[in-house]
Enzyme design. Structure first.
Site: not given
Ligand code: R5P
Length: 296
Positions: A226, A191
Site C-alpha cells: 500500500t 486504493k
Molecule cells: C488496510 O486497509 C490497512 O489500513 C493497511 O493499508 C494495510 O494493512 C497495509 O498492508 P500492506 O502493507 O501489506 O499493503
C-alpha cells in the site's frame, strides 16, 4: 496497586508502562519446549491485585496469542483479582468480517478466547476495525488512538510545507488529524485490494508535491504494498522527502527495503510492535487510561 505482567512480545513497552504508572513488574518465566510449544509461569504472588498483562501479537501471531492467553491464565492462577489485557497490536483485526462465503471470522475467534480465558478488560491501540471491539460481548474493549503521538513525534522533523497523505480513503480521517496537529495539509489516494490475490492497485492523483515533505500515514504496514504504491505516485511529483509513519510496523517480505527502493527516506512506527523503527511510544496513552481506570 496493580502489578504489571510483561509478555515476551512487549518487553520495552511493559517497562515504559510500569515506569509511567509506578507499577511493580511481576517475575514471569517463559520457555519453549523442544517441539515448539510455549510455557509461561508467573513467579510472583498477585493475590488480590489487578494484573496488567502487556502482550502484543505481531508475527508469529499465533504463538504471541497463545502466550497472551497463557499470561492471562497464569495471572489468575497467581491470585490476581482482575486481569486487564493490553494487546497493543491486535492480530487478525483485518479479518473483521466475512468477505467471502465460509471464511473464518478470525478476529471474533480471538475476542471470544480472550473473554473465555478470563480477562476482565481489553485495551488495544488503533485497531484496524472498530467492528472487532463489538465482538467482545462480556467485557469492555477500549481502543486508544496513537496518531496524536505520531503527530507530536513528527513535529521534531521541521517539515517543509507538509502534506499528510493517506494511501486509501478509509484512513483519511487519521491523515486529517495528523495534518491538523502538525499544521499541514491532508489528502488521500484511492486504493483497491483484490480479495483473492491480495494485490493492491492505487489510482494516480494530481497533487501539489514539488519541494514538499510528504508524510504517508497508515495504521499498518505489512508487506508495504500500500505504502509503496503511494510512494511511487508521490515521488513522480518531486517532493523534498517522503516519510512513512504508521502505528503498527509488521514489515513482512522485506517491506523496509522495498519502501526505501520506492523513495521513502524514513519509516517510523510506534512500540505497539517493537522494532528498530518503533521510535514513538504508546506508553503514555495507555498509562493515562490505566490511571483513569484504577483511580491512580
Ligand atoms: C488496510 O486497509 C490497512 O489500513 C493497511 O493499508 C494495510 O494493512 C497495509 O498492508 P500492506 O502493507 O501489506 O499493503
Amino acid at each position: 496497586m496493580p502489578v504489571l505482567v510483561p509478555g515476551p512480545a512487549s518487553p520495552q513497552l511493559a517497562q515504559r508502562l510500569a515506569k509511567a504508572c509506578n507499577y511493580t513488574v511481576a517475575k514471569v518465566s517463559y520457555r519453549v519446549f523442544p517441539d515448539g510449544e510455549s510455557y509461561v509461569r508467573v513467579e510472583s504472588n498477585l493475590k488480590g491485585e489487578t494484573a496488567i498483562v502487556v502482550q502484543s501479537c505481531p508475527p508469529p501471531q499465533d504463538k504471541r496469542l497463545m502466550e497472551l492467553l497463557q499470561l492471562i491464565d497464569a495471572s489468575l492462577r497467581a491470585g490476581s483479582s482482575k486481569v486487564f489485557a493490553i494487546v497493543p497490536y491486535f492480530a487478525y483485526s483485518r479479518q473483521d468480517k466475512v468477505f467471502l462465503d465460509y471464511e473464518a471470522l478470525s478476529s471474533k475467534i480471538i475476542a471470544k478466547i480472550i473473554e473465555a480465558i478470563g480477562a476482565n478488560l481489553l485495551i488495544t491501540v488503533n485497531i484496524h476495525s472498530d467492528l472487532v471491539l463489538s465482538y467482545f460481548e462480556k467485557i469492555k474493549a477500549l481502543n486508544l488512538d496513537a496518531f496524536p503521538e505520531v503527530a507530536s513525534y513528527l513535529t521534531s522533523y521541521n517539515l517543509r510545507k507538509p502534506l499528510v497523505l493517506s494511501p486509501d480513503r478509509k484512513r483519511y480521517p487519521d491523515a486529517q488529524r495528523v495534518a491538523r496537529l502538525i499544521n499541514g495539509e491532508a489528502a488521500f489516494l484511492e486504493k483497491k485490494r483484490d480479495l483473492l490475490s491480495g494485490a493492491v492497485t492505487t489510482e494516480e492523483k494530481e497533487l501539489t508535491l514539488e519541494g514538499r515533505d510528504i508524510v504517508i500515514v497508515d495504521d499498518i504496514i505489512s508487506t508495504g504494498g500500500t505504502l509503496i504504491n503511494a510512494a511511487k505516485i508521490v515521488s513522480r511529483g518531486n517532493p523534498s522527502r517522503i516519510i512513512a509513519a504508521c502505528i503498527h510496523g509488521l514489515y513482512a517480505n522485506n517491506a523496509l527495503e522495498k519502501l526505501a527502493a520506492a523513495g521513502v527516506s524514513e519509516v517510523v512506527s510506534t512500540d505497539t510492535i517493537e522494532s528498530p523503527t518503533s521510535k514513538i511510544s504508546v506508553a503514555r496513552i495507555i498509562a493515562d487510561t490505566l490511571k483513569e481506570l484504577t483511580g491512580g
